[in-house]
Design an enzyme around this catalytic site. Sequence first.
Site, PDB file in Angstrom:
ATOM      1  CG  ASP A 223      -6.310  -5.261   1.844  1.00 43.55           C
ATOM      2  OD1 ASP A 223      -6.921  -4.561   1.020  1.00 43.55           O
ATOM      3  OD2 ASP A 223      -5.994  -4.858   2.970  1.00 43.55           O
TER       4      ASP A 223
ATOM      5  CB  CYS B  59      -6.720 -25.357   8.224  1.00 41.58           C
ATOM      6  SG  CYS B  59      -7.272 -25.315   9.933  1.00 41.58           S
TER       7      CYS B  59
ATOM      8  CB  CYS C 216      -9.899 -28.176  10.954  1.00 34.39           C
ATOM      9  SG  CYS C 216     -10.614 -26.562  11.325  1.00 34.39           S
TER      10      CYS C 216
ATOM     11  CG  HIS D 236      -9.952 -22.332  11.149  1.00 34.50           C
ATOM     12  ND1 HIS D 236     -10.477 -23.360  10.398  1.00 34.50           N
ATOM     13  CD2 HIS D 236     -10.972 -21.461  11.373  1.00 34.50           C
ATOM     14  CE1 HIS D 236     -11.763 -23.127  10.191  1.00 34.50           C
ATOM     15  NE2 HIS D 236     -12.090 -21.992  10.774  1.00 34.50           N
TER      16      HIS D 236
ATOM     17  CB  CYS E  96     -11.750 -26.343   7.885  1.00 29.40           C
ATOM     18  SG  CYS E  96     -10.225 -25.425   7.656  1.00 29.40           S
TER      19      CYS E  96
ATOM     20  CG  ASP F  29      -0.275   0.072   2.519  1.00 26.43           C
ATOM     21  OD1 ASP F  29       0.951   0.273   2.542  1.00 26.43           O
ATOM     22  OD2 ASP F  29      -0.960  -0.035   3.548  1.00 26.43           O
TER      23      ASP F  29
HETATM   24 ZN   LIG Z   1      -9.531 -25.143   9.806  1.00 27.59          ZN
END
Ligand SMILES: [Zn+2]
Length: 371
Positions: free
Chosen positions: A265, A305, A308, A334, A303, A91
């Site tokens: 963003d 990730c 998880c 996550h 999920c 930015d």
């Molecule tokens: Zn997750």
Amino acid sequence: MRPVFEVHATDGAARAGVLRTAHGEVRTPAFMPVGTKGTVKSLDPDEVHDLGAQILLGNTYHLHFRPGDEVIRDLGGLHRFMAWDLPILTDSGGFQVFSLRDTIARVDDEGVTFRSVYDGASTHFSPELAAAIQANLGSDIAMCLDQVPAAGVSRRDLEAAVRRTTLWAERQRSAPRPDGQLRFGITQGGVDAELRRRSTEEIAGLEFDGNAIGGLAIGEDRDVMFETTDWAAALLPADKPRYFMGIGDPEGILEVIEAGVDMFDCVLPTRTARTGSALTRDGRINLRNARFARDQGPLDETCDCPACSRFTRAYIRHLVNQNELLGLRLLSLHNLRFLTDLTRGARDAIDCGGFASYKRDRIERLQWADS
Ligand SMILES: [Zn+2]
């Protein structure tokens, strides 16, 4: 040479495409995690990449003061400094300067004078300096310095910000930039139809590599913001990427994608993690809530990730309550995965012409379990 940006599928106003930068391609729509001070808080860059992020945002304001953009230049640029070899957008510092309103001493056509939040030193930002700092950082996409007025300022102040933002954009456009660095203009005008239109036409007329919708998502009415985005995005050139600055909640992401925005963003994944909260398909959950004390399920059943796939809500709740660093990390992993996955799903839906039902299904589920 292949074009910087190509749209390969549209679905209503929503589009899926590819943005080509000096550090590789970004498939759009793309969520950009924010690495404010050269780090996405608590995460290793390899993790950020593995979670599906294709491009990071770095903050000119903070990196200019600490460790200093010249230090980063001498150490080989921001990519090498933070060990992230994929695209980086920086930015201009404008948003930080203008959101730290109490530190501003003077704004005029030349630039903005303010006190650094780090040590109070008087500092002057101009379009030329914004270009020079981003050249030192070596980002793939540099943003123009803009004046961001607070939501709800008088029309006169809003108009002054629009005029100055165009003036600064013209000057930054003439400033040197490194080979291969793309430059995006930013539109202002709040939710005022005439001023937003004027700013959009003026900035689009300067023919930057891409265009951003700035000065929204700063506290104005959400419905009015989305309405404005709908028509303002359509006024921006269709053959260039459109970037909505500063939105990252799941509903907001889907709304701006629907309006034809390609990039966005937000600090939301890591900021939400710091409050002990997780984004899930069924809404946001706060792990401090006692109902999770014996919950053996993952944060989100769908999920994949690292949090998880291995840890229970009960365990993460325990970590959060004890202020353990791992709790913050797992929630950040996550939450970032949740948003890159939501965005990837939107891309896929646009590709097959099913974005409207994708958006409806995701938002319907989000509505019913905020806790
Ligand atoms: Zn997750």
